[in-house]
Write an enzyme that holds these catalytic residues in place. Structure first.
Site, short mmCIF file in Angstrom:
data_model
loop_
_atom_site.label_atom_id
_atom_site.label_comp_id
_atom_site.label_asym_id
_atom_site.label_seq_id
_atom_site.Cartn_x
_atom_site.Cartn_y
_atom_site.Cartn_z
N GLU A 6 0.80 -1.23 0.00
CA GLU A 6 0.00 0.00 0.00
C GLU A 6 0.83 1.28 0.00
OE1 GLU A 6 0.40 -2.23 2.44
OE2 GLU A 6 0.32 -1.36 4.43
N GLU A 37 -5.41 -2.89 -0.83
CA GLU A 37 -4.36 -1.86 -0.79
C GLU A 37 -4.97 -0.46 -0.76
OE1 GLU A 37 -1.86 -3.25 0.09
OE2 GLU A 37 -2.20 -5.25 -0.73
N GLU A 82 -3.66 -4.47 9.39
CA GLU A 82 -4.14 -5.50 8.46
C GLU A 82 -5.54 -6.01 8.78
OE1 GLU A 82 -2.80 -5.81 5.71
OE2 GLU A 82 -0.80 -4.98 6.04
N1 BES Z 1 1.09 -4.39 3.76
C1 BES Z 1 0.83 -5.66 3.22
C2 BES Z 1 2.07 -6.35 2.71
C3 BES Z 1 3.17 -6.51 3.74
C4 BES Z 1 2.90 -6.82 5.05
C5 BES Z 1 4.47 -6.35 3.36
C6 BES Z 1 3.93 -6.96 5.97
C7 BES Z 1 5.49 -6.49 4.27
C8 BES Z 1 5.22 -6.79 5.58
C9 BES Z 1 -0.21 -5.60 2.10
O1 BES Z 1 -1.20 -4.66 2.32
C10 BES Z 1 -0.91 -6.92 2.07
O2 BES Z 1 -1.49 -7.27 3.05
N2 BES Z 1 -0.89 -7.61 0.95
C11 BES Z 1 -1.60 -8.86 0.77
C12 BES Z 1 -2.92 -8.58 0.09
C13 BES Z 1 -4.06 -9.43 0.51
C14 BES Z 1 -4.29 -9.49 2.00
C15 BES Z 1 -5.33 -8.99 -0.19
C16 BES Z 1 -0.73 -9.77 -0.08
O3 BES Z 1 0.35 -9.37 -0.47
O4 BES Z 1 -1.13 -10.90 -0.35
ZN ZN Z 2 -2.49 -5.19 3.91
#
Ligand code: BES
Ligand code: ZN
Length: 597
Positions: free
Chosen positions: A263, A288, A310
């Site tokens: 995001e 995101e 999250e």
């Molecule tokens: N912020 C996260 C990705 C992240 C979390 C990167 C912790 C590094 C450390 C992002 O918003 C996320 O949750 N992505 C998910 C999307 C899904 C939950 C719809 C993914 O990458 O799968």
């Molecule tokens: Zn997320």
């Protein structure tokens, strides 16, 4: 001295950075960012200032007036990196650190042209969350401190740089054959949201405030897939209030990007595996986008409060989905989330402290603690609050939550205090403290039901008794329905069963990677040779950890597929992101030892 975050050496008695000016040259040959970072402090300061650094080569530190500032680099911690202590002369308002990143910088993946769609130009992207910003910029790398930033990024001609910031012009670089891209981020953000990508990029406008960037070979497919973004932004604004970040742009990265999405403000980073060709995976974009409120406006204080980012965002993502596709579609999202939650709880063990919402991460790498627990347990807690307070009252609560804490970072305990103030009694009714501080899933977790979900799970659970859905019915299933069905099938099947599924559903050829990988997990875990080439293709191309983990785990079930996994990993891992390599290595470390005959 008082540390404010278990993953940072930022000290509460020291000055705070409020603005960062980056001046960086991207050197693809050396795999380095080289230049300087100026940290503007909250006021004239003196004495020690402790910054986080990881693998940085520090060339010099000077004050705003050019005077040399003494500095020392502490010992290296494998998780936290090094403390860079600078001794500010009295009256210092800004310090400039001249430095270079290391070729192995944790935040950066340097891709060869072969790893891109165009195969002609190299590519670079950053991933700073959770605690990797310090390997790209020396700073107080904690979500408790927010900074605005300006940047000048110089790249070889022909390449384009984007950042989690507004574009602020382009000019020829100082060295011939280079171009400098300027950026300005006027809103204060936690440092994990600093982001940079450089490659052969083209943009397509999707609405007056949204554009998607990608390599030219991919950009039209991306524009088609995400054409509905403006509708989503409008729906999200209806739920959470005005979109506060000016533009919502996105970039589709090469397939080694280790996440589904990140995001980064004003520039969401996305995996190309979302380009299913049927707009069926835009829930990740909804997620995101929702972070623009939950996470980027109101931010978790530290990674121990990660569920505040999250959990709220998964809940918000499903509310957006509900307004666009209806409640039945949202229920399927909850069902898919339940599977992921069960797998994470199983991986850690139900009594593991990592299944709490509020975690204790002292000495623990946040990347190691990463799981579906903060996402899905967190979202279930939010849904429980919503059901208990009633939707209308909860929506009002959310608006005031956003208004009260916008552009700040808060802890679980600050959230609880606010909940008690605005919705008295609710935290006791739901047992908030058990949700936060006890391991496993509380008995009052909300249950999500729909007719379609009931039917799909009943059909799948009847599989061992010979229940087979009519092919005409299956042909009418939406991609999320098919996914839920596959997720509830047995993990190992005999050859006739696998042949029937493939014949009826044409699964190996799917472009929707959720469905494709779920199928390959079943078929690969069943030692089904016809899918081996597709498994090899997916594992060699895609670096998204969400897919690598279950697929490599499934290959651990049989001796022949373990050998296949080892062979694929040996060939593919040089192209994987460091995070992906680590996850796969940890999965393969759990394989049974080879049989000695
Ligand atoms: N912020 C996260 C990705 C992240 C979390 C990167 C912790 C590094 C450390 C992002 O918003 C996320 O949750 N992505 C998910 C999307 C899904 C939950 C719809 C993914 O990458 O799968
Ligand atoms: Zn997320």
């Amino acid at each position: 001295m008082a540390l404010i975050d278990p993953h940072s050496c930022a000290d509460s008695v020291q000055p705070r950075t409020r603005h960062v000016v980056l001046n960086l040259t991207v050197d693809f040959a050396a795999k380095r960012l080289e230049g300087d970072a100026t940290l503007v402090l909250s006021g004239p300061s003196a004495g020690p200032l402790d910054l986080d650094a990881k693998g940085l080569e520090i060339r010099s530190v000077t004050t705003g007036t050019g005077a040399a500032v003494p500095f020392s680099l502490g010992p290296s911690d494998p998780i936290l990196g090094e403390r860079l202590r600078v001794e500010l002369p009295p009256g210092t308002e800004a310090v400039t650190v001249r430095y270079a990143t290391s070729p192995g910088a944790a935040a950066l993946q340097w891709l060869s042209p072969e790893q891109t769609a165009g195969r002609k130009q190299p590519f670079l992207f950053s991933q700073c969350q959770a605690i990797h910003a310090r390997s790209m910029v020396p700073l107080q790398d904690t979500a408790r401190i927010r900074v605005t930033y300006d940047a000048a990024v110089t790249v070889p001609d022909g390449l384009v740089a984007v950042m989690s910031a507004g574009p602020d012009g382009v000019r020829p670089g100082a060295a011939p054959g280079t171009t400098t891209f300027l950026f300005r981020m006027p809103q204060p953000i936690p440092t994990y949201l600093i982001a940079l990508a450089v490659g052969s990029l083209e943009g397509r406008d999707l609405s007056p405030r949204s554009r998607v960037w990608a390599e030219p070979e991919v950009v039209d497919a991306a524009a088609w897939e995400f054409a509905g973004i403006e509708e989503m932004i409008v729906k999200a604004e209806g739920l959470f209030g005005p979109y506060d970040w000016d533009r919502y742009d996105m970039i589709v990265l090469p397939p080694s990007f280790p996440y589904g999405g990140m995001e980064n403000p004003r520039m969401t980073f996305l995996t190309p595996t979302l380009l299913a060709g049927d707009r069926s995976l835009v829930d990740v974009v909804a997620h995101e986008l929702a972070h623009s409120w939950t996470g980027n406006l109101v931010t978790n204080a530290t990674n121990e409060d990660f569920w505040l980012n999250e959990g709220f965002t998964v809940w918000a993502e499903r509310r957006i989905l509900e307004t666009i596709h209806g409640p039945e579609a949202a229920v399927l999202g909850w069902a898919t989330g339940q599977k992921a939650l069960d797998e994470s709880v199983e991986r850690f063990g139900a009594g593991s402290p990592l299944t709490r919402l509020k975690t204790d991460l002292k000495g623990i790498d946040p990347d190691e603690a990463f799981s579906s627990v903060p996402y899905e347990k967190g979202a279930r807690f939010v849904a429980l609050l919503e059901r208990t307070a009633g939707r209308a009252a909860f929506d009002r609560f959310l608006r005031s939550y956003m208004d009260t804490f916008r552009f700040t970072s808060i802890s679980t305990e600050e959230f609880l205090a606010f909940l008690d103030e605005k919705l008295p009694g609710v935290s006791t009714t739901v047992g908030a403290k058990e949700w936060f501080y006890a391991a496993g899933m509380p008995a009052n977790a909300p249950v999500f039901r729909s007719e379609s979900l009931e039917r799909l799970t009943a059909l799948a659970e009847g599989w061992p008794d010979g229940v087979r859905p009519a092919p005409e019915e299956m042909a009418r299933w939406t991609p999320p329905e098919l996914l839920v069905y596959l997720q509830h099938l047995p993990r190992e099947m005999d050859r006739p069963s696998l042949d029937w599924l493939e014949r009826t559903l044409d699964l190996t050829a799917r472009g929707n990677h959720e469905i494709l990988v779920e199928w390959l997990v079943i078929a690969g875990g069943s030692d089904h040779e016809p899918v081996f080439p597709r498994i090899r293709e997916v594992l060699s191309r895609v670096g998204r950890m969400k897919y690598l983990r279950p697929l490599y785990a499934a290959l651990g079930r049989h001796e022949r597929t373990r050998a296949l996994a080892a062979e694929i990993f040996a060939a593919a891992s040089p192209g994987y992101h460091q995070l992906s390599t680590r996850v796969v290595a940890s999965v393969m470390a759990k394989y049974p030892a080879p049989q000695i005959r």
